[in-house]
Write a protein that holds these residues in place. Structure first.
Motif, PDB file in Angstrom:
ATOM      1  N   ARG A 133      18.475 -39.056 -45.138  1.00 18.82           N
ATOM      2  CA  ARG A 133      18.800 -39.491 -43.949  1.00 18.82           C
ATOM      3  C   ARG A 133      18.840 -41.092 -43.362  1.00 18.82           C
ATOM      4  O   ARG A 133      19.467 -41.565 -42.942  1.00 18.82           O
ATOM      5  N   GLN A 134      17.627 -41.657 -43.923  1.00 19.89           N
ATOM      6  CA  GLN A 134      17.349 -43.042 -44.155  1.00 19.89           C
ATOM      7  C   GLN A 134      17.620 -43.894 -45.269  1.00 19.89           C
ATOM      8  O   GLN A 134      16.529 -44.301 -45.894  1.00 19.89           O
ATOM      9  N   TYR A 179      19.029 -46.570 -46.160  1.00 24.63           N
ATOM     10  CA  TYR A 179      18.539 -47.759 -45.980  1.00 24.63           C
ATOM     11  C   TYR A 179      17.358 -48.230 -46.464  1.00 24.63           C
ATOM     12  O   TYR A 179      16.849 -49.113 -47.016  1.00 24.63           O
TER      13      TYR A 179
END
Length: 490
Positions: free
Chosen positions: A155-156, A158
């Motif tokens: 989901r993250q 980054y």
């Protein structure tokens, strides 16, 4: 987060823009570490990156900053930076800074940038997960408390890329795999083209499509499930060899080998057949791996995979007989259903002969094929776009490449008889009427293109995501897609 917001406001009060417009970068961490020599003249650099560690020691502060290539230590000293040194107390792990200074080696032997000036480039108001690591006496990196929560990592992404540098390397290698494929295909004279993603009629594979609506034309459109029918129109139009690397979309299940949005290479070559394409495919994948990994072999899980040509070629029914003990060739639908029950393979009542055979093969044969294997000569019911086998009309000239139990490639001697193609499409329509939602529809314009004449043609599809999985030793497709699809966050 509250403390970071307070630091942000304090920076602004001091007249410091925590989000400036640019910074002059002239070097990267890896290049500095590689090129530094104690005996060389002083090296002055201007680098930028994210703070990954801070050690405050009164009038001196050591930090590691991470740029796109790696990490390097930087050294802040009070008597060099004067009042600007005090601003360091408003900086945290995760903040992005630019530094200028001279490279030197510390007493402990670490190559370091002595900061003569620095600039805040982005104040991070959300803290990173802390991942601790050290280098042991043998030079191995040991990671403590790694950021391993799969759902959060996907989901993250980054954050995943920031705190797990090995993940970034997977995607750098993915980019190199794709660019190398392009280089090889271009060097063979094939033309890269683009075909529609939004299509009025979907085709080229058996799959459920995503449906959308075009307001101006007031018509439903489909996200493509394959590029095949449009690329073969270009062969009709006079191109000898075309390829496309792009996204396809299938409204189907998600697991470690399937994502609803995925990347495919499709390649079509006039005047060739599946025998030629087998040799081309094994050499393509072998050479891509050789250029990217520098070896003929790759590690995938516990297996060492040897990609050196030639690869084993085995007829599909021969493999089915080997792993099930049953001869499935020429069996009726009723007989195949009985065999599937006997083999404890669950098959839907809505599918026909081709998919029953496919289900048995996928469950009982495919997982056993670890080394690269060409599975050749499929039943005609499984392959509505492939040409009948020249020696056995119940089969088609088709192959799939299976590596590590995964289908990586699919290829045909392409069907170019417009009359037979219509009959094959009509058989698919019958299957749809029986409830098979993945069966094909009739594409009248594609048949019309064939009626103008398509030369003998070999076609190939390669699942780029699965190929990347194998060449980077990743066990799930989500680990080679930067932003895999997820359920909505709660």
């Amino acid at each position: 987060m509250k403390r970071r917001l307070e630091e942000l406001e304090e920076l602004k009060k001091l007249g410091i823009n925590p989000y400036p417009y640019e910074f002059p970068v002239n070097a990267y961490s890896v290049e500095i570490l590689k090129n530094f020599r104690d005996e060389d003249p002083p090296m002055n650099v201007s680098i930028a990156g994210r703070i990954m560690s801070i050690r405050r020691m009164g009038k001196a502060t050591f930090s590691h900053i991470q740029d796109s290539k790696g990490k390097i230590q930087v050294y802040f000293k009070k008597d060099v930076l004067n009042d600007k040194y005090d601003i360091l107390k408003l900086l945290d792990i995760g903040d992005i800074i630019g530094v200028k200074g001279e490279v030197f080696r510390t007493k402990t032997g670490e190559i370091t940038v002595k900061v003569e000036d620095y600039q805040v480039l982005a104040k991070a108001i959300r803290p990173l997960p802390v991942v601790k690591e050290k280098i042991d006496e043998h030079g191995n990196r040991i990671v403590y408390d790694p950021f391993t929560d799969k759902e959060m990592r996907y989901r993250q992404r980054y954050v995943d890329l920031i705190v797990n540098p090995d993940v970034r390397q997977v995607f750098i290698k993915r980019a190199k795999i794709i660019s190398t494929i392009r280089e090889i295909l271009d060097s063979h004279g094939f033309i890269e083209v683009e075909t529609p993603i939004l299509q009025p009629i979907y085709g080229g594979a058996t799959a459920r499509p995503f449906i959308t609506h075009h307001n101006v034309l007031d018509m439903d459109l489909y996200l493509r499930i394959a590029d095949e029918l449009y690329l073969k129109r270009l062969i009709v139009g006079g191109f000898d060899g075309v390829y496309e690397i792009g996204k396809d979309f299938r409204n189907e299940g998600m697991d470690r080998m399937h994502n609803p949005e995925f990347t495919m290479l499709e390649l079509y070559v006039a005047y060739k057949d599946y025998n030629w394409m087998m040799e081309f495919t094994e050499n393509l994948i072998y050479n891509v791996n050789l250029r990217v990994n520098g070896t003929a072999k790759v590690k995938f899980g516990d297996n060492e995979i040897d990609l050196t040509p030639p690869w084993k070629r085995v007829p599909m029914f021969e493999l089915l007989k080997q792993y099930t003990g049953e001869n499935l060739e020429g069996k009726s639908e009723e007989e195949l259903r009985a065999i599937a029950r006997q083999l404890n393979v669950d098959v839907s009542s809505k599918i026909g002969v081709g998919k029953i055979i496919d289900e048995i093969f996928s469950e009982l044969v495919q997982p056993n094929l670890i080394q690269p294997t060409f599975v050749i000569d499929y039943p005609v019911e499984m392959s509505p776009l492939a040409k009948r086998h020249r020696n056995n009309p119940r089969l088609v000239e088709r192959f799939e490449v299976i590596i590590c139990g995964m289908e990586v490639c699919n290829a045909f001697s392409e069907l170019n008889d417009p009359i037979e193609q219509r009959l094959r499409f009509e058989e698919q329509v019958k299957l749809r009427s029986q409830g098979d939602e993945e069966a094909m529809t009739i594409d009248e314009d594609f048949i019309r293109a064939l009626e103008y004449g398509m030369p003998p043609t070999a076609g190939l599809g390669i699942g780029i995501d699965r190929l990347v999985m194998i060449l980077t030793n990743q066990r799930t497709i989500r680990d080679v897609i930067l932003f895999p699809h997820m359920r909505p966050e709660k």
